[in-house]
Design an enzyme around this catalytic site. Structure first.
Site, PDB file in Angstrom:
ATOM      1  N   SER A  74       0.865  -1.180   0.000  1.00 23.66           N
ATOM      2  CA  SER A  74       0.000   0.000   0.000  1.00 23.66           C
ATOM      3  C   SER A  74       0.900   1.228   0.000  1.00 23.66           C
ATOM      4  O   SER A  74       2.112   1.121   0.241  1.00 23.66           O
ATOM      5  CB  SER A  74      -0.839  -0.037   1.279  1.00 23.66           C
ATOM      6  OG  SER A  74      -1.394   1.221   1.571  1.00 23.66           O
ATOM      7  N   TYR A  98      -2.991  -1.213   9.935  1.00 24.35           N
ATOM      8  CA  TYR A  98      -2.915  -1.385   8.476  1.00 24.35           C
ATOM      9  C   TYR A  98      -1.516  -0.995   7.986  1.00 24.35           C
ATOM     10  O   TYR A  98      -0.869  -1.737   7.231  1.00 24.35           O
ATOM     11  CB  TYR A  98      -3.995  -0.528   7.815  1.00 24.35           C
ATOM     12  CG  TYR A  98      -4.113  -0.699   6.320  1.00 24.35           C
ATOM     13  CD1 TYR A  98      -4.904  -1.708   5.781  1.00 24.35           C
ATOM     14  CD2 TYR A  98      -3.450   0.160   5.445  1.00 24.35           C
ATOM     15  CE1 TYR A  98      -5.025  -1.866   4.400  1.00 24.35           C
ATOM     16  CE2 TYR A  98      -3.562   0.010   4.066  1.00 24.35           C
ATOM     17  CZ  TYR A  98      -4.354  -0.991   3.547  1.00 24.35           C
ATOM     18  OH  TYR A  98      -4.476  -1.146   2.187  1.00 24.35           O
TER      19      TYR A  98
HETATM   20  P1  NDP Z   1     -11.723  -5.342  -1.335  1.00 28.02           P
HETATM   21  O1  NDP Z   1     -12.360  -5.096  -0.022  1.00 28.02           O
HETATM   22  O2  NDP Z   1     -12.451  -5.031  -2.586  1.00 28.02           O
HETATM   23  O3  NDP Z   1     -11.195  -6.843  -1.426  1.00 28.02           O
HETATM   24  C1  NDP Z   1     -10.614  -7.490  -0.334  1.00 28.02           C
HETATM   25  C2  NDP Z   1     -10.570  -8.957  -0.667  1.00 28.02           C
HETATM   26  O4  NDP Z   1      -9.945  -9.668   0.404  1.00 28.02           O
HETATM   27  C3  NDP Z   1     -11.951  -9.560  -0.841  1.00 28.02           C
HETATM   28  O5  NDP Z   1     -11.925 -10.344  -2.015  1.00 28.02           O
HETATM   29  C4  NDP Z   1     -12.137 -10.439   0.389  1.00 28.02           C
HETATM   30  O6  NDP Z   1     -12.921 -11.569   0.051  1.00 28.02           O
HETATM   31  C5  NDP Z   1     -10.691 -10.817   0.711  1.00 28.02           C
HETATM   32  N1  NDP Z   1     -10.484 -11.151   2.117  1.00 28.02           N
HETATM   33  C6  NDP Z   1     -10.510 -10.314   3.187  1.00 28.02           C
HETATM   34  N2  NDP Z   1     -10.279 -11.001   4.331  1.00 28.02           N
HETATM   35  C7  NDP Z   1     -10.081 -12.302   3.965  1.00 28.02           C
HETATM   36  C8  NDP Z   1      -9.803 -13.489   4.674  1.00 28.02           C
HETATM   37  N3  NDP Z   1      -9.661 -13.493   6.013  1.00 28.02           N
HETATM   38  N4  NDP Z   1      -9.674 -14.647   3.986  1.00 28.02           N
HETATM   39  C9  NDP Z   1      -9.809 -14.663   2.639  1.00 28.02           C
HETATM   40  N5  NDP Z   1     -10.049 -13.564   1.906  1.00 28.02           N
HETATM   41  C10 NDP Z   1     -10.197 -12.398   2.560  1.00 28.02           C
HETATM   42  O7  NDP Z   1     -10.357  -4.517  -1.245  1.00 28.02           O
HETATM   43  P2  NDP Z   1      -9.290  -4.044  -2.322  1.00 28.02           P
HETATM   44  O8  NDP Z   1      -9.461  -4.759  -3.585  1.00 28.02           O
HETATM   45  O9  NDP Z   1      -9.285  -2.584  -2.294  1.00 28.02           O
HETATM   46  O10 NDP Z   1      -7.962  -4.539  -1.594  1.00 28.02           O
HETATM   47  C11 NDP Z   1      -7.153  -5.606  -2.039  1.00 28.02           C
HETATM   48  C12 NDP Z   1      -5.764  -5.428  -1.475  1.00 28.02           C
HETATM   49  O11 NDP Z   1      -5.224  -4.195  -1.938  1.00 28.02           O
HETATM   50  C13 NDP Z   1      -5.738  -5.349   0.059  1.00 28.02           C
HETATM   51  O12 NDP Z   1      -4.591  -6.012   0.535  1.00 28.02           O
HETATM   52  C14 NDP Z   1      -5.637  -3.853   0.321  1.00 28.02           C
HETATM   53  O13 NDP Z   1      -5.037  -3.585   1.545  1.00 28.02           O
HETATM   54  C15 NDP Z   1      -4.768  -3.437  -0.839  1.00 28.02           C
HETATM   55  N6  NDP Z   1      -4.828  -2.007  -1.144  1.00 28.02           N
HETATM   56  C16 NDP Z   1      -5.993  -1.410  -1.583  1.00 28.02           C
HETATM   57  C17 NDP Z   1      -6.000  -0.056  -1.865  1.00 28.02           C
HETATM   58  C18 NDP Z   1      -7.203   0.648  -2.387  1.00 28.02           C
HETATM   59  O14 NDP Z   1      -7.128   1.882  -2.568  1.00 28.02           O
HETATM   60  N7  NDP Z   1      -8.297  -0.014  -2.657  1.00 28.02           N
HETATM   61  C19 NDP Z   1      -4.793   0.766  -1.679  1.00 28.02           C
HETATM   62  C20 NDP Z   1      -3.663   0.047  -1.202  1.00 28.02           C
HETATM   63  C21 NDP Z   1      -3.693  -1.284  -0.950  1.00 28.02           C
HETATM   64  P3  NDP Z   1     -14.027 -12.213   1.078  1.00 28.02           P
HETATM   65  O15 NDP Z   1     -14.785 -11.066   1.651  1.00 28.02           O
HETATM   66  O16 NDP Z   1     -14.805 -13.140   0.215  1.00 28.02           O
HETATM   67  O17 NDP Z   1     -13.225 -12.956   2.100  1.00 28.02           O
END
Ligand code: NDP
Length: 256
Positions: free
Chosen positions: A146, A159
């Site tokens: 991030s 985070y």
């Molecule tokens: P979303 O909330 O859209 O997606 C998060 C994903 O993680 C979901 O598919 C969810 O699936 C999965 N997930 C969360 N917890 C678990 C778990 N315990 N086990 C399995 N799967 C899990 O977020 P983003 O797409 O925005 O984020 C994706 C990555 O990018 C993250 O690591 C985030 O920190 C990082 N990021 C995002 C930014 C942004 O601006 N959006 C900026 C910087 C980094 P389910 O609910 O089905 O478990």
């Protein structure tokens, strides 16, 4: 030549959190480059829908319901992928959450839940796929960091700690597993329009415009912006790239 360099036909990729957001953006890129995909998440319906969409690219795709913070779930997930898709070449550690509070308001359980989801999960999944990658003669690990791998902020202490940690974990795996021909790299997304940022955008006054003003590209990122970097870091095009952390941020991190 260029096509072959980025060709992922015959490769198998696991994408945690691949059922939506940035994970789905990367999974689409990998599938379009020819890789079979295991979409991993807790929400079975979302993962099933994502896998069905990816199969339309002409590759195999399976939905695996697993909590990546749970060691037994991760072991079962890896076993199922190896059995159903035959091998494991690429692991994308993308699952992540945030709890938006300053350090003095954050409870221990909240701290632990963020660290486990964002950082410990990458350790569990990487360790679990290492034997298969080593036996196959190599592999690619992509960890999602991030801007908070680099910067600090008042509202995301766990985070930011998890995302700083993911860079150091990436470097450690890159060094440890270089003899196994495994490359480990991190991607550092800027502000991307996904479910994760939707609430922040709605709740934080002026956030939308602040991001625009700080981003030289003049826009929020889209999940499609992650397809190319995922293919690059998964393909032979990046065979001498390891231990690095690549911002995909429209210039956010270099804005003075
Ligand atoms: P979303 O909330 O859209 O997606 C998060 C994903 O993680 C979901 O598919 C969810 O699936 C999965 N997930 C969360 N917890 C678990 C778990 N315990 N086990 C399995 N799967 C899990 O977020 P983003 O797409 O925005 O984020 C994706 C990555 O990018 C993250 O690591 C985030 O920190 C990082 N990021 C995002 C930014 C942004 O601006 N959006 C900026 C910087 C980094 P389910 O609910 O089905 O478990």
């Amino acid at each position: 030549m260029a096509t072959k360099l980025f060709d992922l036909s015959g490769k198998v990729a696991i994408v945690t959190g691949g059922n939506g957001g940035i994970g789905l953006g990367m999974a689409r890129g990998l599938a379009e480059a020819g890789a079979d995909i295991a979409v991993v998440g807790r929400n079975e319906a979302k993962s099933t829908a994502a896998a069905a969409e990816l199969r339309a690219c002409g590759v195999k795709a399976i939905a695996v319901t697993a909590d990546v913070t749970d060691k037994a779930d991760v072991a079962a997930m890896v076993e199922r992928v190896a059995k159903e898709l035959g091998r494991i070449d690429i692991l994308v550690n993308n699952a992540g959450i945030n709890i938006r509070k300053p350090p003095h308001a954050l409870e221990l359980e909240e701290w632990e839940s963020v660290i486990k989801t964002n950082l410990t999960s990458a350790f569990l999944c990487s360790k679990a796929v290492h034997p298969a990658m080593k036996a196959a003669g190599g592999g690619k690990i992509i960890n999602i960091g991030s801007m908070l791998s680099i910067f600090g902020t008042s509202f995301a202490p766990a985070y930011a700690a998890s995302k700083g940690g993911i860079m150091q974990f990436t470097r450690s795996c890159a060094v440890a597993w270089a003899p196994d021909n495994i490359q480990a790299n991190a991607i550092l997304p800027g502000w991307i329009d996904t479910d994760l940022t939707k609430r922040a955008r709605a709740e934080i006054d002026g956030l939308h415009d602040k991001v625009l003003a700080r981003t030289p590209a003049g826009r929020w990122g889209a999940i499609a912006d992650f397809a190319g970097i995922a293919v690059f870091l998964s393909s032979s095009a990046s065979d001498f790239v390891t231990g690095t952390a690549i911002p995909v941020d429209g210039g956010f991190s270099i804005m003075g």
